[in-house]
Structures are given as structure tokens and as C-alpha cells.
Design a protein around this motif. Sequence first.
Motif, mmCIF file in Angstrom:
data_model
loop_
_atom_site.group_PDB
_atom_site.id
_atom_site.type_symbol
_atom_site.label_atom_id
_atom_site.label_comp_id
_atom_site.label_asym_id
_atom_site.label_seq_id
_atom_site.Cartn_x
_atom_site.Cartn_y
_atom_site.Cartn_z
ATOM 1 N N THR A 1 -39.155 6.772 41.328
ATOM 2 C CA THR A 1 -40.490 6.354 40.895
ATOM 3 C C THR A 1 -40.645 4.848 41.078
ATOM 4 O O THR A 1 -39.855 4.070 40.549
ATOM 5 C CB THR A 1 -40.727 6.719 39.422
ATOM 6 O OG1 THR A 1 -40.619 8.132 39.268
ATOM 7 C CG2 THR A 1 -42.120 6.270 38.970
ATOM 8 N N ILE A 2 -41.661 4.455 41.845
ATOM 9 C CA ILE A 2 -41.950 3.040 42.079
ATOM 10 C C ILE A 2 -43.218 2.669 41.324
ATOM 11 O O ILE A 2 -44.242 3.355 41.425
ATOM 12 C CB ILE A 2 -42.124 2.747 43.580
ATOM 13 C CG1 ILE A 2 -40.782 2.966 44.297
ATOM 14 C CG2 ILE A 2 -42.629 1.322 43.809
ATOM 15 C CD1 ILE A 2 -40.842 2.764 45.796
ATOM 16 N N GLY A 3 -43.152 1.598 40.546
ATOM 17 C CA GLY A 3 -44.312 1.107 39.823
ATOM 18 C C GLY A 3 -44.894 -0.108 40.520
ATOM 19 O O GLY A 3 -44.139 -0.982 40.971
ATOM 20 N N VAL A 4 -46.215 -0.147 40.640
ATOM 21 C CA VAL A 4 -46.898 -1.277 41.268
ATOM 22 C C VAL A 4 -47.906 -1.849 40.282
ATOM 23 O O VAL A 4 -48.794 -1.138 39.806
ATOM 24 C CB VAL A 4 -47.623 -0.853 42.567
ATOM 25 C CG1 VAL A 4 -48.292 -2.062 43.209
ATOM 26 C CG2 VAL A 4 -46.655 -0.187 43.541
ATOM 27 N N LEU A 5 -47.768 -3.127 39.963
ATOM 28 C CA LEU A 5 -48.680 -3.793 39.032
ATOM 29 C C LEU A 5 -49.692 -4.612 39.824
ATOM 30 O O LEU A 5 -49.352 -5.608 40.448
ATOM 31 C CB LEU A 5 -47.893 -4.691 38.081
ATOM 32 C CG LEU A 5 -48.702 -5.382 36.982
ATOM 33 C CD1 LEU A 5 -49.420 -4.366 36.108
ATOM 34 C CD2 LEU A 5 -47.796 -6.262 36.123
ATOM 35 N N GLY A 6 -50.944 -4.153 39.802
ATOM 36 C CA GLY A 6 -51.988 -4.768 40.600
ATOM 37 C C GLY A 6 -52.507 -3.751 41.591
ATOM 38 O O GLY A 6 -51.788 -3.344 42.499
ATOM 39 N N ALA A 7 -53.747 -3.294 41.402
ATOM 40 C CA ALA A 7 -54.292 -2.215 42.237
ATOM 41 C C ALA A 7 -55.318 -2.734 43.238
ATOM 42 O O ALA A 7 -56.163 -1.985 43.709
ATOM 43 C CB ALA A 7 -54.926 -1.135 41.352
ATOM 44 N N GLY A 8 -55.240 -4.023 43.561
ATOM 45 C CA GLY A 8 -56.123 -4.595 44.570
ATOM 46 C C GLY A 8 -55.660 -4.246 45.969
ATOM 47 O O GLY A 8 -54.901 -3.291 46.175
ATOM 48 N N GLN A 9 -56.073 -5.038 46.935
ATOM 49 C CA GLN A 9 -55.786 -4.759 48.340
ATOM 50 C C GLN A 9 -54.296 -4.615 48.609
ATOM 51 O O GLN A 9 -53.851 -3.639 49.230
ATOM 52 C CB GLN A 9 -56.371 -5.884 49.195
ATOM 53 C CG GLN A 9 -56.304 -5.660 50.686
ATOM 54 C CD GLN A 9 -56.977 -6.786 51.463
ATOM 55 O OE1 GLN A 9 -56.865 -7.965 51.097
ATOM 56 N NE2 GLN A 9 -57.688 -6.457 52.516
ATOM 57 N N MET A 10 -53.501 -5.568 48.142
ATOM 58 C CA MET A 10 -52.065 -5.532 48.411
ATOM 59 C C MET A 10 -51.359 -4.457 47.584
ATOM 60 O O MET A 10 -50.553 -3.686 48.105
ATOM 61 C CB MET A 10 -51.443 -6.902 48.136
ATOM 62 C CG MET A 10 -51.879 -7.978 49.102
ATOM 63 S SD MET A 10 -51.500 -7.605 50.831
ATOM 64 C CE MET A 10 -49.703 -7.619 50.804
ATOM 65 N N GLY A 11 -51.656 -4.403 46.293
ATOM 66 C CA GLY A 11 -51.003 -3.421 45.436
ATOM 67 C C GLY A 11 -51.286 -1.992 45.865
ATOM 68 O O GLY A 11 -50.382 -1.146 45.905
ATOM 69 N N ALA A 12 -52.547 -1.717 46.213
ATOM 70 C CA ALA A 12 -52.903 -0.378 46.671
ATOM 71 C C ALA A 12 -52.183 -0.054 47.969
ATOM 72 O O ALA A 12 -51.722 1.082 48.176
ATOM 73 C CB ALA A 12 -54.413 -0.265 46.851
ATOM 74 N N GLY A 13 -52.059 -1.046 48.840
ATOM 75 C CA GLY A 13 -51.336 -0.827 50.093
ATOM 76 C C GLY A 13 -49.874 -0.512 49.865
ATOM 77 O O GLY A 13 -49.301 0.389 50.509
ATOM 78 N N VAL B 1 -47.956 3.085 50.804
ATOM 79 C CA VAL B 1 -46.752 3.165 51.625
ATOM 80 C C VAL B 1 -45.614 3.849 50.854
ATOM 81 O O VAL B 1 -44.869 4.665 51.414
ATOM 82 C CB VAL B 1 -46.343 1.755 52.103
ATOM 83 C CG1 VAL B 1 -44.932 1.750 52.654
ATOM 84 C CG2 VAL B 1 -47.325 1.256 53.149
ATOM 85 N N ALA B 2 -45.499 3.530 49.564
ATOM 86 C CA ALA B 2 -44.447 4.148 48.751
ATOM 87 C C ALA B 2 -44.673 5.647 48.611
ATOM 88 O O ALA B 2 -43.733 6.448 48.719
ATOM 89 C CB ALA B 2 -44.398 3.488 47.376
ATOM 90 N N ALA B 3 -45.924 6.045 48.394
ATOM 91 C CA ALA B 3 -46.236 7.473 48.269
ATOM 92 C C ALA B 3 -46.028 8.191 49.600
ATOM 93 O O ALA B 3 -45.538 9.324 49.636
ATOM 94 C CB ALA B 3 -47.661 7.657 47.772
ATOM 95 N N GLN B 4 -46.380 7.540 50.700
ATOM 96 C CA GLN B 4 -46.141 8.126 52.014
ATOM 97 C C GLN B 4 -44.639 8.277 52.278
ATOM 98 O O GLN B 4 -44.228 9.170 53.021
ATOM 99 C CB GLN B 4 -46.782 7.257 53.103
ATOM 100 C CG GLN B 4 -48.296 7.371 53.162
ATOM 101 C CD GLN B 4 -48.922 6.419 54.172
ATOM 102 O OE1 GLN B 4 -48.479 5.271 54.323
ATOM 103 N NE2 GLN B 4 -49.961 6.862 54.846
ATOM 104 N N GLY B 5 -43.851 7.406 51.650
ATOM 105 C CA GLY B 5 -42.404 7.474 51.796
ATOM 106 C C GLY B 5 -41.754 8.524 50.905
ATOM 107 O O GLY B 5 -40.525 8.637 50.887
ATOM 108 N N GLY B 6 -42.561 9.256 50.149
ATOM 109 C CA GLY B 6 -42.053 10.347 49.328
ATOM 110 C C GLY B 6 -41.764 9.975 47.889
ATOM 111 O O GLY B 6 -41.303 10.819 47.111
ATOM 112 N N PHE B 7 -42.050 8.739 47.494
ATOM 113 C CA PHE B 7 -41.793 8.315 46.127
ATOM 114 C C PHE B 7 -42.945 8.700 45.206
ATOM 115 O O PHE B 7 -44.099 8.746 45.627
ATOM 116 C CB PHE B 7 -41.595 6.798 46.063
ATOM 117 C CG PHE B 7 -40.350 6.307 46.729
ATOM 118 C CD1 PHE B 7 -39.147 6.257 46.044
ATOM 119 C CD2 PHE B 7 -40.368 5.895 48.064
ATOM 120 C CE1 PHE B 7 -37.982 5.814 46.662
ATOM 121 C CE2 PHE B 7 -39.219 5.449 48.692
ATOM 122 C CZ PHE B 7 -38.021 5.411 47.998
#
Length: 291
Positions: free
Chosen positions: A10-22, A26-32
Motif C-alpha cells: 500500500t502506497i500513500g500519497v499526500l497531495g491530490a493535485g497534478q503531481m500527487g494524482a500522477g 502510476v502506483a495503482a497501474q503498478g499493482g499497488f
Amino acid sequence: MSDTLENITTIGVLGAGQMGAGIAQVAAQGGFTVLLADVSQARADAGKAGIAKQLGRLVEKGKLAAEARDAILGRITAVVGAAGLAPGDFLVEAATENIELKKQLFVELDRAARPGVILATNTSSISITLIAAVTGRPERVVGMHFMNPVPVMKLVEIIRGLQTADDTYQLTLALAHKLGKTTITSKDCPGFLVNRILIPLINEAGFALQEGLGSAEDIDTGAKLGLNHPMGPLELADLIGLDTCLAIADVLHRELGDDKYRAPNILRMHVAAGWHGRKTGRGFYNYASKP
């Protein structure tokens, strides 16, 4: 503690703007499994909606199956704040390029994350050593600078702070490679490698525009055809965000004390006007009039 890549699910990303969403995409596409956080549920949901829109375009172009899109989106959960990332095995901060904000967010991430979990920052210019120092786990803090747009750009710049442990660095490298990225490593210096080279180019293009040496189109066409760059410096600045470019330029100028990093007034004025580039519809170019 997530000591091996196999322990990171499980990967957590803090910040859902342009970079965070990207990064989340990529993490979800990688199967995480991905937790995408922002200051409110609405902003986190908007970040996920943006990912859905990007994936939808790939489906329309025949580059991604609808079933794959649904599976990727199904791995992403929008949550609120650093506390929402508590279950994460590896956390990445992707907030605005502001040192005081990042320090505060790392205090919150340090409080929320399990002991031993790596805290990475997507900062493009701010000292990893300084950010790490506000946490109780400085040896588990690392720079993981993705390029924009994250799903397209292959590079991730890994930055070791003074305190970053070898196993933290190695695990971050391994994760970046698992995400399909190519990595370079930089010492912890203002702007690191990529922006140390890029910002003077963007600044000089801004000065050329400010002095009337040529139009924005002339400057960018000159770079593309004369320097064999895939994108001109002014349109690239618009893509990055003029506010971000200015923030990086100011860090470089302040920390290195060299006038070659000073931002042109035209960049500063565009930011003051709220013309931040593509994300606001206007920067060096006007995107409101484009299809």
C-alpha cells in the motif's frame, strides 16, 4: 517496518493535485493499493476523478482496456489528511513547493505512519536534510522527485539527505524501478540535478521574452528545432506551473547566491496575476482559447 519491496503493498500519497494524482495513478497501474490524501475529502475525490479522466482518454485511444481502467481506479481510495495514510507501507508527500508547509506535513506524516515506514518527498528543490530533521525517523526520509506529467515521464530523481540510511535509499530505488521508472541519484543540494539545469533555461527564456527578443512561439520553436528539445522552455514552464518554477528559482537564487538563478520579472508578474500555466488556463500562453 517495510524493509523489502515485497512488504510494500500500500502506497500513500499526500497531495491530490497534478503531481500527487500522477504518482497515485502510476502506483495503482503498478499493482499497488493506493491511498490518495488531501486536506479535504472533496479535494481528494477531485484528484481521483482527474485520474479517472486521464485513464478514460487512454481507453478512448485504445491504449487501455476498460476493465484495466476499472481495476486501476478500484485500487485507489481517496482519504483525508496525513492520518488517512496511516495504513500505508510507503508514503510520498506531493504538496506545494513551500518549505514551511512541507515541514508541517512531515511532522503529521511522522505521527501517522507506523515505525520504520519510509517518508518520501516529491520536492523539486527543497533540502531533504531539512525536511528529515523535523521527524523522529530522519534515516527513513528520502527525496523521490517524479517528473511532470508523472504517467508519461520515465525519470525519477532520488535524493539522499544527510541522514538517509542506505537501506532507505536502496528500497526507494527498487520501488521506483518497480513502477517502471528510470532513476538518477543526486546529492542534497538546491534544485538537485534536473532543476539545477532546467531553471536557468526557463529563466533565460523568460528574460528573452521580457526583453522582446522574440515571441513566446519563436523562443519555443527555436529551442525545439535548434536545440532538439521536445518542448520549448516557456511551454514547459506552463506545464510545470509558473508558481512552481518561481518557487524553485527563488530557492536556487537564495541558497546558492548566484544571480544566474534569478527569476525574470515577467515570471514573477505572471504568478502575481494568477497566471500559473495550463492548470489555470493561462501562463505564457492562453489555454482558454485553445481546443
